[in-house]
Enzyme design. Structure first.
Site, PDB file in Angstrom:
ATOM      1  N   HIS A  73      -9.955  -6.924  -5.269  1.00 13.38           N
ATOM      2  CA  HIS A  73      -9.587  -6.947  -3.961  1.00 13.38           C
ATOM      3  C   HIS A  73     -10.789  -7.621  -3.138  1.00 13.38           C
ATOM      4  O   HIS A  73     -11.269  -7.525  -1.929  1.00 13.38           O
ATOM      5  CB  HIS A  73      -9.952  -5.364  -3.463  1.00 13.38           C
ATOM      6  CG  HIS A  73      -9.028  -5.057  -2.073  1.00 13.38           C
ATOM      7  ND1 HIS A  73      -7.801  -4.152  -2.526  1.00 13.38           N
ATOM      8  CD2 HIS A  73      -8.899  -5.337  -0.815  1.00 13.38           C
ATOM      9  CE1 HIS A  73      -7.212  -4.022  -1.190  1.00 13.38           C
ATOM     10  NE2 HIS A  73      -7.829  -4.805  -0.452  1.00 13.38           N
ATOM     11  N   ASP A  77      -6.190  -0.512  -6.384  1.00 12.85           N
ATOM     12  CA  ASP A  77      -7.649  -0.601  -6.474  1.00 12.85           C
ATOM     13  C   ASP A  77      -7.926   0.093  -5.040  1.00 12.85           C
ATOM     14  O   ASP A  77      -9.324  -0.135  -4.785  1.00 12.85           O
ATOM     15  CB  ASP A  77      -8.301  -1.793  -6.539  1.00 12.85           C
ATOM     16  CG  ASP A  77      -7.568  -2.927  -5.822  1.00 12.85           C
ATOM     17  OD1 ASP A  77      -7.178  -2.532  -4.848  1.00 12.85           O
ATOM     18  OD2 ASP A  77      -8.271  -3.828  -5.756  1.00 12.85           O
ATOM     19  N   TYR A  91       0.939  -1.034   0.154  1.00 13.96           N
ATOM     20  CA  TYR A  91      -0.132  -0.146  -0.016  1.00 13.96           C
ATOM     21  C   TYR A  91       0.918   1.325   0.003  1.00 13.96           C
ATOM     22  O   TYR A  91       1.918   1.404   0.796  1.00 13.96           O
ATOM     23  CB  TYR A  91      -0.748   0.147   1.071  1.00 13.96           C
ATOM     24  CG  TYR A  91      -2.068  -0.724   1.267  1.00 13.96           C
ATOM     25  CD1 TYR A  91      -3.017  -0.756   0.258  1.00 13.96           C
ATOM     26  CD2 TYR A  91      -2.307  -1.995   2.043  1.00 13.96           C
ATOM     27  CE1 TYR A  91      -4.200  -1.570   0.095  1.00 13.96           C
ATOM     28  CE2 TYR A  91      -3.345  -2.742   2.331  1.00 13.96           C
ATOM     29  CZ  TYR A  91      -4.328  -2.524   0.993  1.00 13.96           C
ATOM     30  OH  TYR A  91      -5.551  -3.326   1.101  1.00 13.96           O
TER      31      TYR A  91
END
Length: 507
Positions: free
Chosen positions: A361, A269, A241
């Site tokens: 995800h 995403d 991330y």
């Protein structure tokens, strides 16, 4: 008060037990969190519950190891505590926990776990409620979550016969690294919610079974702890991330490369986390309403559950121009995780990335995003048309994740051009319900399923699992009649709407 490095007694810490002065102990360190109470994404009540006390047991499962030092100024990190002087918190076993322990005692033996579905069925009733809410939750009405699995039902096999399948080999290579099957362990956060060893269960099982673990940014265990527990020569990937502070991102990426990580999967995403209402509702029910600000009063929104509490650092400004920066700071293969259309896959190929994960995800972000399997069919078609590419392709690899429960699901994706498939939740359920032996059993089940289905399909190795072995003509039809998957449906826990709180009869 500046950080002094001094050692406090338990009694010194215990007097700071109010909103006006709130200290907590985590891993033998003392922190002044008074000014952080109203900024804590998980709400102030849970911190105040441990004011003046040792909060380690509550902190560990839901926070990355460095969360507290990252979010608190150095002067709020006060020093150490003599743990022999800290009063032990009284552990009260609630009726709900007593009932859960009874259900754990009633688990069937591990030998009776015959499929990945079985682990989910047992986990649903035996793991802590907070863990189930976080692991199983998905976005909005959870339609995309269910579609991820249902999409595999729209692909049918075209087996070949009369081939010598005495020996079958389902091993492969992923980004040039050997794997015993075309499966890798997807990055999933907060592993300790389900088991005290958290992600280390996956590290050890991956080594034993010769597959690759993708380490998550938001692991409950530290990155170095996970890498240190890897077997000699064990291959690991890292899911990133991207932090708003690029200096932090650069440090993380270069440290991962230094520790031997073989692939960097950049999550693209999640500029904002989706509304995961099972997780959110569990959060609501845990809070004292007086401690949750009304939305019209401003301040921090604490209604997002465990997911939001650990992810506020993620950069919503991440864009294509950042990819050149990543290529300048690392030599690891770069893969975009969360690509959802052929145009973005083409862009990733054109700028020289190593591949993409076609993923929504796990159905936890945009509701009504298509399944990775459906996007896979679109991507292979369009990239062949636009750039003459055929798949699987060593120079630009396609991966999918979401909804996988059987080796047949994986083989369908491989036939359609995927190099490998990520599996996440089923392994969480396996170790949360049966510990490390559970993950080993889950992986052995997949090995057994691969052996059987490779023979039945008429494929002696992964290269023989080709597009002609499947019929994907219905993949884009979203209203189609197929037989119900009873195991999957029986495990799915329906979303609950708002309801009255329990009213106690005074009579």
């Amino acid at each position: 008060m500046a950080s002094s490095g001094r050692t406090y007694s338990g009694k010194e810490v215990a007097v700071h037990n109010s909103r006006e002065s709130c200290w907590i102990i985590v891993h033998g360190k003392v922190y002044d969190v008074t000014d952080f109470l109203d900024d804590h994404p998980g709400g102030s009540k849970i911190i105040l519950k441990y004011a003046g006390k040792d909060a380690t047991a509550e902190y560990d499962p839901i926070h990355p190891p460095d969360a507290i030092t990252t979010n608190l100024k150095p002067e709020k990190q006060l020093g150490s505590v003599d743990l022999t002087t800290v009063e032990k918190a009284e552990v009260k076993i609630t009726d709900e926990e007593h009932a859960r322990q009874e259900r754990i005692a009633a688990r069937p033996p591990l030998s009776e776990m015959l499929s990945l579905h079985d682990f989910e069925a047992i986990a649903k009733y035996t793991i802590p409620e907070k863990a189930w809410a976080y692991y199983s939750s998905a976005a909005d009405d959870e339609i995309t979550n269910r579609e991820n699995h249902a999409a595999f039902h729209r692909i049918w096999f075209r087996p070949r016969i009369l081939r010598d399948v005495t020996k079958v080999d389902w091993s492969t290579t992923i980004l040039g690294q050997k794997s015993s099957m075309p499966v890798y362990i997807s990055a999933t956060a907060l592993g300790k919610l389900g088991h005290p060893d958290g992600e280390l269960n996956l590290t050890r099982a991956a080594a034993k079974h010769g597959i690759i673990q993708m380490i998550p940014t938001l692991a409950s265990c530290s990155f170095d702890e996970i890498v240190d527990n890897a077997a000699p020569g064990q291959v690991q990937f890292f899911q990133l991330y991207v932090n708003k502070d690029r200096a932090i991102t650069k440090r993380i990426v270069q440290h991962a490369e230094k520790r031997g990580i073989k692939g960097l999967f950049i999550t693209v995403d999640a500029p904002q986390l989706g509304r995961r209402e099972k997780d959110m509702r569990q959060k609501f029910e845990a809070d004292d309403p007086s401690e949750v600000r009304r939305a019209d009063q401003g301040g921090v929104d604490r209604s997002q559950g465990a997911a939001r509490a650990i992810s506020s650092f993620i950069d919503p400004g991440l864009n294509w121009s950042d990819m050149a920066w990543f290529r300048n700071i690392t030599n690891m293969p770069l893969i975009l995780k969360g690509v959802q259309c052929w145009e973005d896959a083409l862009e990733a190929y054109d700028i020289g990335l190593s591949g993409v994960v076609l993923s929504n995800h796990g159905g936890r972000q945009l509701e009504f995003a298509r399944s990775g399997l459906e996007v896979l069919v679109e991507v292979t078609t369009k990239l062949k048309e636009k750039r003459g590419l055929s798949f699987p392709n060593e120079k630009f690899q396609l991966f999918i994740d979401g909804g996988v429960r059987r080796a047949t699901d994986v083989l369908k994706a491989v036939a359609l051009g995927a190099t490998a498939v990520g599996v996440g939740r089923p392994f969480l359920y396996a170790y949360s319900s049966y510990g490390p032996e559970g993950v080993n059993q889950a992986l052995q089940i997949l090995h057994d399923e691969f052996e059987m289905n490779m023979r039945l399909l008429g494929a002696r190795n992964i290269k023989e699992v080709i597009p002609e072995m499947v019929d994907s003509s219905n993949i884009h039809l979203h209203i189609v009649s197929v037989p119900n998957d009873n195991l999957y449906e029986s495990n799915y826990e329906r979303l609950q709407g708002a309801r009255l709180r329990e009213i106690k009869n005074k009579l």
